[in-house]
Write a protein that holds these residues in place. Structure first.
Motif, PDB file in Angstrom:
ATOM      1  N   ALA A 132       0.651  -1.171  -0.056  1.00 27.72           N
ATOM      2  CA  ALA A 132       0.029   0.041  -0.008  1.00 27.72           C
ATOM      3  C   ALA A 132       0.918   1.313  -0.098  1.00 27.72           C
ATOM      4  CB  ALA A 132      -0.810  -0.059   1.101  1.00 27.72           C
ATOM      5  N   SER A 133       1.921   1.143   0.736  1.00 29.35           N
ATOM      6  CA  SER A 133       2.808   2.413   0.912  1.00 29.35           C
ATOM      7  C   SER A 133       3.718   2.503  -0.598  1.00 29.35           C
ATOM      8  CB  SER A 133       3.943   2.101   1.901  1.00 29.35           C
ATOM      9  OG  SER A 133       3.191   2.250   3.130  1.00 29.35           O
ATOM     10  N   PHE A 258      -8.246   3.996   1.188  1.00 27.15           N
ATOM     11  CA  PHE A 258      -8.413   2.865   0.646  1.00 27.15           C
ATOM     12  C   PHE A 258      -8.281   1.596   1.687  1.00 27.15           C
ATOM     13  CE2 PHE A 258      -6.343   5.691  -2.305  1.00 27.15           C
ATOM     14  CZ  PHE A 258      -6.728   5.323  -3.532  1.00 27.15           C
ATOM     15  N   VAL A 259      -8.895   0.529   1.215  1.00 29.89           N
ATOM     16  CA  VAL A 259      -8.941  -0.640   2.350  1.00 29.89           C
ATOM     17  C   VAL A 259      -8.379  -1.940   1.699  1.00 29.89           C
ATOM     18  CG1 VAL A 259     -11.009   0.653   3.440  1.00 29.89           C
ATOM     19  CG2 VAL A 259     -11.465  -1.184   1.336  1.00 29.89           C
ATOM     20  N   ASP A 260      -8.259  -2.763   2.563  1.00 29.42           N
ATOM     21  CA  ASP A 260      -7.542  -4.182   2.272  1.00 29.42           C
ATOM     22  C   ASP A 260      -8.740  -4.886   1.584  1.00 29.42           C
ATOM     23  OD1 ASP A 260      -8.942  -4.580   4.667  1.00 29.42           O
ATOM     24  OD2 ASP A 260      -7.484  -6.041   5.344  1.00 29.42           O
ATOM     25  N   SER A 261     -10.073  -4.806   2.114  1.00 35.66           N
ATOM     26  CA  SER A 261     -11.284  -5.536   1.717  1.00 35.66           C
ATOM     27  C   SER A 261     -12.424  -4.819   2.241  1.00 35.66           C
ATOM     28  CB  SER A 261     -11.161  -7.068   2.164  1.00 35.66           C
ATOM     29  OG  SER A 261     -11.241  -6.925   3.841  1.00 35.66           O
ATOM     30  N   GLU A 262     -13.637  -5.307   1.508  1.00 30.47           N
ATOM     31  CA  GLU A 262     -14.881  -4.804   1.879  1.00 30.47           C
ATOM     32  C   GLU A 262     -15.159  -5.099   3.582  1.00 30.47           C
ATOM     33  OE1 GLU A 262     -17.156  -3.167  -0.053  1.00 30.47           O
ATOM     34  OE2 GLU A 262     -15.550  -3.144  -1.299  1.00 30.47           O
ATOM     35  N   ASP A 263     -14.568  -6.004   4.126  1.00 33.72           N
ATOM     36  CA  ASP A 263     -14.688  -6.445   5.561  1.00 33.72           C
ATOM     37  C   ASP A 263     -14.272  -5.037   6.234  1.00 33.72           C
ATOM     38  OD1 ASP A 263     -15.318  -8.637   4.818  1.00 33.72           O
ATOM     39  OD2 ASP A 263     -13.355  -9.692   5.376  1.00 33.72           O
ATOM     40  N   ALA A 264     -13.579  -4.110   5.803  1.00 36.30           N
ATOM     41  CA  ALA A 264     -12.972  -2.868   6.659  1.00 36.30           C
ATOM     42  C   ALA A 264     -14.366  -2.125   7.126  1.00 36.30           C
ATOM     43  CB  ALA A 264     -12.163  -2.025   5.768  1.00 36.30           C
ATOM     44  N   ILE A 280     -17.660  10.555   6.445  1.00 34.58           N
ATOM     45  CA  ILE A 280     -17.405  10.089   5.007  1.00 34.58           C
ATOM     46  C   ILE A 280     -18.799   9.159   4.601  1.00 34.58           C
ATOM     47  CG2 ILE A 280     -14.955  10.316   4.876  1.00 34.58           C
ATOM     48  CD1 ILE A 280     -15.078   7.265   5.263  1.00 34.58           C
ATOM     49  N   SER A 281     -18.809   8.851   3.237  1.00 36.75           N
ATOM     50  CA  SER A 281     -19.643   7.785   2.847  1.00 36.75           C
ATOM     51  C   SER A 281     -18.907   6.765   2.266  1.00 36.75           C
ATOM     52  CB  SER A 281     -20.719   8.432   2.099  1.00 36.75           C
ATOM     53  OG  SER A 281     -20.014   8.634   0.654  1.00 36.75           O
ATOM     54  N   ARG A 282     -19.529   5.727   1.836  1.00 43.19           N
ATOM     55  CA  ARG A 282     -18.986   4.559   1.294  1.00 43.19           C
ATOM     56  C   ARG A 282     -18.229   4.925   0.125  1.00 43.19           C
ATOM     57  NH1 ARG A 282     -20.744  -1.603   3.088  1.00 43.19           N
ATOM     58  NH2 ARG A 282     -19.203  -1.950   1.214  1.00 43.19           N
ATOM     59  N   GLU A 283     -19.102   5.636  -0.658  1.00 41.64           N
ATOM     60  CA  GLU A 283     -18.587   6.059  -2.018  1.00 41.64           C
ATOM     61  C   GLU A 283     -17.354   7.054  -1.973  1.00 41.64           C
ATOM     62  OE1 GLU A 283     -21.774   6.494  -0.839  1.00 41.64           O
ATOM     63  OE2 GLU A 283     -22.434   4.753  -1.965  1.00 41.64           O
ATOM     64  N   ASP A 284     -17.109   7.663  -0.847  1.00 43.85           N
ATOM     65  CA  ASP A 284     -15.767   8.242  -0.577  1.00 43.85           C
ATOM     66  C   ASP A 284     -14.686   7.499  -0.393  1.00 43.85           C
ATOM     67  OD1 ASP A 284     -17.137  10.686  -0.582  1.00 43.85           O
ATOM     68  OD2 ASP A 284     -17.443  10.568   1.666  1.00 43.85           O
ATOM     69  N   VAL A 285     -14.791   6.068  -0.288  1.00 45.73           N
ATOM     70  CA  VAL A 285     -13.739   5.050  -0.053  1.00 45.73           C
ATOM     71  C   VAL A 285     -13.076   4.927  -1.574  1.00 45.73           C
ATOM     72  CG1 VAL A 285     -12.813   2.729   0.534  1.00 45.73           C
ATOM     73  CG2 VAL A 285     -14.281   4.325   2.126  1.00 45.73           C
ATOM     74  N   GLU A 306      -0.462  16.926  -3.084  1.00 48.39           N
ATOM     75  CA  GLU A 306      -0.240  17.150  -1.401  1.00 48.39           C
ATOM     76  C   GLU A 306      -1.478  16.346  -0.633  1.00 48.39           C
ATOM     77  OE1 GLU A 306       0.079  21.342  -0.945  1.00 48.39           O
ATOM     78  OE2 GLU A 306       2.170  21.319  -1.373  1.00 48.39           O
ATOM     79  N   GLU A 307      -2.240  15.696  -1.421  1.00 47.13           N
ATOM     80  CA  GLU A 307      -3.118  14.956  -0.581  1.00 47.13           C
ATOM     81  C   GLU A 307      -2.893  13.834   0.277  1.00 47.13           C
ATOM     82  OE1 GLU A 307      -6.007  12.841  -3.478  1.00 47.13           O
ATOM     83  OE2 GLU A 307      -4.299  11.346  -3.916  1.00 47.13           O
ATOM     84  N   VAL A 308      -3.663  13.870   1.307  1.00 46.25           N
ATOM     85  CA  VAL A 308      -3.027  12.782   2.321  1.00 46.25           C
ATOM     86  C   VAL A 308      -3.959  11.438   1.826  1.00 46.25           C
ATOM     87  CG1 VAL A 308      -3.700  12.025   4.574  1.00 46.25           C
ATOM     88  CG2 VAL A 308      -3.018  14.212   4.041  1.00 46.25           C
ATOM     89  N   THR A 309      -3.111  10.385   1.618  1.00 48.78           N
ATOM     90  CA  THR A 309      -3.753   9.057   1.399  1.00 48.78           C
ATOM     91  C   THR A 309      -3.736   8.260   2.608  1.00 48.78           C
ATOM     92  OG1 THR A 309      -1.647   8.426   0.671  1.00 48.78           O
ATOM     93  CG2 THR A 309      -3.058   9.059  -0.993  1.00 48.78           C
ATOM     94  N   VAL A 310      -4.770   7.282   2.773  1.00 45.07           N
ATOM     95  CA  VAL A 310      -4.750   6.236   3.960  1.00 45.07           C
ATOM     96  C   VAL A 310      -5.146   5.101   3.467  1.00 45.07           C
ATOM     97  CG1 VAL A 310      -6.460   6.075   5.964  1.00 45.07           C
ATOM     98  CG2 VAL A 310      -5.987   8.446   5.248  1.00 45.07           C
ATOM     99  N   PHE A 311      -4.451   4.162   4.184  1.00 41.79           N
ATOM    100  CA  PHE A 311      -4.956   2.597   3.817  1.00 41.79           C
ATOM    101  C   PHE A 311      -5.183   1.947   5.111  1.00 41.79           C
ATOM    102  CE2 PHE A 311      -3.100  -1.906   3.851  1.00 41.79           C
ATOM    103  CZ  PHE A 311      -4.065  -2.325   2.945  1.00 41.79           C
TER     104      PHE A 311
END
Length: 344
Positions: A132-133, A258-264, A280-285, A306-311
């Motif tokens: 992910a990184s 971003f997520v590893d799976s829908e389970d998140a 947030i909404s699910r559509e924001d992921v 310059e955006e922040v990303t999240v995993f």
């Protein structure tokens, strides 16, 4: 390794069960092999693999008893021509986490291997985090902040050094400073030429990170979104229940998630709470790690972005199965005879 590598037929009912202990897995699953394996197999195989939401069973009785869980994580391929395996991981959380992994052939169901599930989990989690990184952090990233000094921490360091060789500074923080200091000393010996430092203040540490990795079981947010620098990448791999939270709502709101799976969406406290509160909404992921690896969604959109990303990872049995695949097939290719690793 090719995504559609076929397993040996191993159809004899007398074929030995391979036992891959911790030293064997360390040899078979270096980050330099596991990270590209996940990157190539996730896009090709994730759609044909089924991994039900983990079964969670409380073991402790009474409010005074420490929380204990039994987790069952099955996974199987619907297309044996692509991935001829099925597997299940059995995990105990007492609160120490220990696990065993069983690999079977598919569709015949012949037991093939028993693997150290505890180390397998550490290796696949750190490799997924590093992948992910690789896909989301700035290529120029030089400072990684690591929150948590437990068993996963040294594997995260090793995997990220492979994914981002330009990392020259690792800043470690732990609720118990002595533990972070001890880990920093160990890592300094293992990774000469890289600077390991201990942070006293978690907010100051987060603000310094090009990449921030959380590997804790915290129930209160450690990462404040306002402290993340522009262009930072936040990795969270420690929490795996709705009650756990490693970052606050602002980090989720600021970040492209971003997520590893829908389970998140059901298990990650950071996301469950943010969704309930309308942050947030699910559509924001933006997508899953498989989407990223396949190029179905865009990751970081340029060095100057310059955006922040999240995993956010809660752990998925798909990663377990693909990691077990690599370990088993690498063992078979590298061994002249099975006596080199215990068999039954």
């Amino acid at each position: 390794m090719a995504a559609a590598a076929a397993a040996p037929t191993n159809s004899s009912s007398h074929s030995p069960l391979v036992v891959l202990d911790a030293p064997a897995l360390l040899s078979l699953l270096p980050p330099s092999a596991l990270i590209p394996h996940l990157r190539s197999t996730l896009p090709a195989l994730s759609s044909s693999v089924r991994a039900p939401l983990r079964h969670s069973h409380p073991l402790s009785q009474g409010e005074a008893a420490p929380p204990s869980l039994l987790l069952l994580m099955p996974c199987w391929s619907l297309d044996p021509s692509l991935l001829p395996y099925l597997g299940v991981k059995i995990v105990t959380v007492t609160p120490s986490v220990r696990a065993s992994y069983s690999l079977f052939s598919s569709p015949g169901g012949l037991p093939l291997a028993s693997l150290d599930g505890t180390l397998l989990t550490l290796l696949r989690t750190s490799a997924a985090s590093a992948l992910a990184s690789l896909l989301l952090s700035r290529p120029s990233s030089s400072t990684l902040v690591l929150l948590g000094a437990g068993a996963l921490a040294p594997h995260l360091v090793s995997a990220h050094r492979v994914a981002r060789p330009g990392l020259t500074r690792f800043l470690l923080w732990n609720r118990t400073p002595e533990k972070a200091s001890h880990l920093a000393s160990q890592l300094q010996l293992q990774h000469p030429g890289v600077l390991f430092q201990v942070a006293d203040d978690v907010d100051e540490a987060v603000a310094a990170g090009d990449i921030v990795c959380c590997a804790t079981g915290s129930r209160t947010p450690l990462v404040k979104g306002e402290r993340l620098k522009r262009g930072a990448h936040l990795n969270m791999v420690g929490s795996f229940t709705p009650e756990m939270r490693e970052c606050d709502d602002e980090a989720v709101r600021r970040g492209r998630v971003f997520v590893d799976s829908e389970d998140a969406f059901r298990e990650a406290g950071e996301l469950v709470g943010a969704l309930e509160r309308g942050v947030i909404s699910r559509e924001d992921v933006a997508g899953t790690l498989a989407d990223l690896a396949a190029g179905r969604v865009v990751g970081r959109r340029g060095e100057e972005e310059e955006e922040v990303t999240v995993f956010k990872s809660v752990g998925t049995a798909v990663f377990d199965l693909l990691t077990a695949q690599l370990a088993y097939e690498s063992f078979l290719k590298g061994s002249e005879n099975t006596s080199e690793v215990p068999t039954y």
